[in-house]
Design a protein around this motif. Structure first.
Motif, mmCIF file in Angstrom:
data_model
loop_
_atom_site.group_PDB
_atom_site.id
_atom_site.type_symbol
_atom_site.label_atom_id
_atom_site.label_comp_id
_atom_site.label_asym_id
_atom_site.label_seq_id
_atom_site.Cartn_x
_atom_site.Cartn_y
_atom_site.Cartn_z
ATOM 1 N N LEU A 116 2.112 2.749 2.661
ATOM 2 C CA LEU A 116 1.837 3.588 3.836
ATOM 3 C C LEU A 116 2.842 3.237 4.927
ATOM 4 C CD1 LEU A 116 -2.050 3.189 4.000
ATOM 5 C CD2 LEU A 116 -0.732 4.971 2.849
ATOM 6 N N ASP A 126 -5.772 5.667 6.107
ATOM 7 C CA ASP A 126 -4.427 6.092 6.516
ATOM 8 C C ASP A 126 -4.490 6.889 7.829
ATOM 9 O OD1 ASP A 126 -1.729 6.440 6.477
ATOM 10 O OD2 ASP A 126 -1.667 7.801 4.774
ATOM 11 N N VAL A 171 -6.761 3.717 0.968
ATOM 12 C CA VAL A 171 -6.262 2.798 -0.069
ATOM 13 C C VAL A 171 -7.309 1.693 -0.211
ATOM 14 C CG1 VAL A 171 -4.457 1.175 -0.770
ATOM 15 C CG2 VAL A 171 -3.837 3.242 0.516
ATOM 16 N N ALA A 216 -7.660 -1.869 -1.855
ATOM 17 C CA ALA A 216 -6.882 -2.944 -2.487
ATOM 18 C C ALA A 216 -7.868 -4.053 -2.849
ATOM 19 C CB ALA A 216 -5.824 -3.463 -1.528
ATOM 20 N N PHE A 233 -4.853 -1.474 -6.888
ATOM 21 C CA PHE A 233 -4.654 -0.617 -5.708
ATOM 22 C C PHE A 233 -5.087 0.792 -6.105
ATOM 23 C CE2 PHE A 233 -1.983 -4.011 -4.246
ATOM 24 C CZ PHE A 233 -1.910 -3.882 -2.865
ATOM 25 N N ARG A 263 -6.629 10.224 3.523
ATOM 26 C CA ARG A 263 -6.124 9.307 2.496
ATOM 27 C C ARG A 263 -6.605 7.880 2.776
ATOM 28 N NH1 ARG A 263 -3.324 11.687 -1.153
ATOM 29 N NH2 ARG A 263 -2.736 9.708 -2.111
ATOM 30 N N ARG A 292 -4.957 4.425 -4.520
ATOM 31 C CA ARG A 292 -4.389 5.167 -3.386
ATOM 32 C C ARG A 292 -4.722 6.630 -3.592
ATOM 33 N NH1 ARG A 292 0.656 5.615 -3.749
ATOM 34 N NH2 ARG A 292 1.239 5.410 -1.576
ATOM 35 N N THR A 293 -5.691 7.134 -2.840
ATOM 36 C CA THR A 293 -6.112 8.509 -3.088
ATOM 37 C C THR A 293 -6.846 9.056 -1.865
ATOM 38 O OG1 THR A 293 -7.300 9.917 -4.647
ATOM 39 C CG2 THR A 293 -8.269 7.774 -4.246
ATOM 40 N N THR A 294 -7.512 10.217 -2.055
ATOM 41 C CA THR A 294 -8.270 10.783 -0.929
ATOM 42 C C THR A 294 -9.642 10.120 -0.865
ATOM 43 O OG1 THR A 294 -9.198 12.471 -2.344
ATOM 44 C CG2 THR A 294 -7.163 13.051 -1.173
ATOM 45 N N LEU A 324 -11.809 8.728 -3.986
ATOM 46 C CA LEU A 324 -12.103 7.287 -4.042
ATOM 47 C C LEU A 324 -13.613 7.072 -4.201
ATOM 48 C CD1 LEU A 324 -11.156 4.358 -3.927
ATOM 49 C CD2 LEU A 324 -11.358 4.449 -1.446
ATOM 50 N N ALA A 332 0.818 -1.218 0.000
ATOM 51 C CA ALA A 332 0.000 0.000 0.000
ATOM 52 C C ALA A 332 0.853 1.269 0.000
ATOM 53 C CB ALA A 332 -0.944 -0.006 1.199
#
Ligand code: SAM
Length: 295
Positions: A134, A233, A193, A195, A205, A191, A207-209, A213, A132
């Motif tokens: 993170l 996150d 993720v 998956a 994956f 944030r 990975r964004t806000t 999303l 991820a």
């Protein structure tokens, strides 16, 4: 060269064996050896495990061990172990006991003075966290969130200020509602993720806000399919609430040039309600750094 044929099973031991979460090649040599040589396999869904074993060319006696019969089965398993059988427990996919049956069985077997031996392998939680991107120094595994929005939001509120990531399992038909709740609780900028379909053909994956999303999931219904994991996150670091606001600092810096430090701090304290002592200390620091700058 590692030879899985060297793996010898100990009689009267329960082997807790992780199996692939999508890609059948993700079986370990030890898992393969244990599944091939044990006396019986305890499986969540015997059809699912039967197909898995068939793919490896293994034919084995399968006995159902699910959440609803785990307690009674544990008693029978203990008898079989005491007779000296080697028993493997698997779940449908991944690591038994992790949001899957297994914990009660392991507890009962230990309690009976017998040995439980883990054969590690795939698990969606570690697989997702590992890629991820993170901070993984610490994170929380939250399992499945409550299915109802009210309870889910309440759970999410626990992590409003978390300084660690939180990873949740989620059903695909709930992911839209779940991310909607995440936006409601954390706002659009936290944030996340998502998956999906780990180790499978359509592994994704995102990975964004939270806000972005939500838009992506709404626009692309494929993102609501397959198996998924949602990672929340850590919250962005909070501004130091002890810090004197910029406007007060500016006023103080102008006043200290025109009057004694104590008097300047007193005036700013009166207007802002900030402690006189804190402003006095800050004013002294300002004077000191001004002198340092001049030298
Ligand atoms: N014991 C399993 C483990 O170790 O990962 C988890 C079992 S739990 C009943 C199933 C949940 O794990 C799914 O709903 C999903 O959230 C997650 N999961 C399992 N396989 C996955 C995969 N290939 N991709 C993404 N998530 C997966």
């Amino acid at each position: 060269m590692i030879d899985s044929a060297q793996e010898t099973l100990v009689n009267g031991t329960l082997y807790v064996v992780a199996t692939p979460i999508g890609n059948l090649a993700d079986i370990t040599l030890r898992a393969f050896a244990a599944l091939s040589r044990c006396d019986l396999v305890l499986a969540e869904d015997t059809r699912v495990t039967g197909s898995l074993l068939a793919a490896y060319g293994i034919s084995k006696k399968l006995v159902s061990l699910r959440e609803h019969n785990e307690r009674e089965m544990a008693e029978r398993v203990i008898v079989w172990l005491q007779e000296g059988q080697c028993i493997v427990q698997v779940s449908d996919a991944g690591t038994p006991g992790i949001s899957d049956p297994g914990a009660r069985l392991a507890a009962a077997v230990w309690q009976a003075g017998l040995k439980v031996c883990p054969l590690p392998g795939p698990s969606a939680v570690v697989t997702a966290m590992s890629a991820a991107g993170l901070e993984t120094g610490q994170f929380q595994f939250a399992g499945f969130l409550p299915p109802k929005s009210g309870a889910r939001k309440k759970r999410m509120e626990n992590w409003l200020h978390a300084d660690y990531a939180v990873i949740c399992y989620e059903a695909p038909h709930r992911i839209l509602d779940c991310v909607t709740d995440a936006v409601a609780v954390y706002g659009s900028e936290r944030r996340l993720v998502l998956a999906r379909e780990l180790t499978k053909t359509f592994e994704t994956f995102i990975r964004t806000t939270a806000g972005e999303l939500l838009d992506i999931i709404k626009q692309d219904s494929n993102q609501q399919r397959g198996e998924c994991v949602l990672i929340i996150d850590a919250a962005p670091p909070q501004p130091d609430s002890d810090e004197v606001p910029a406007a007060a600092q500016q006023l103080l810096s102008q006043l200290v040039e025109a009057m004694p430090t104590k008097q300047a701090a007193g005036i700013v304290a009166e207007f802002t309600g900030i402690s006189r002592k804190k402003l006095y200390d800050l004013a002294l620091e300002m004077k000191k750094s001004a002198i340092d700058d001049e030298n």
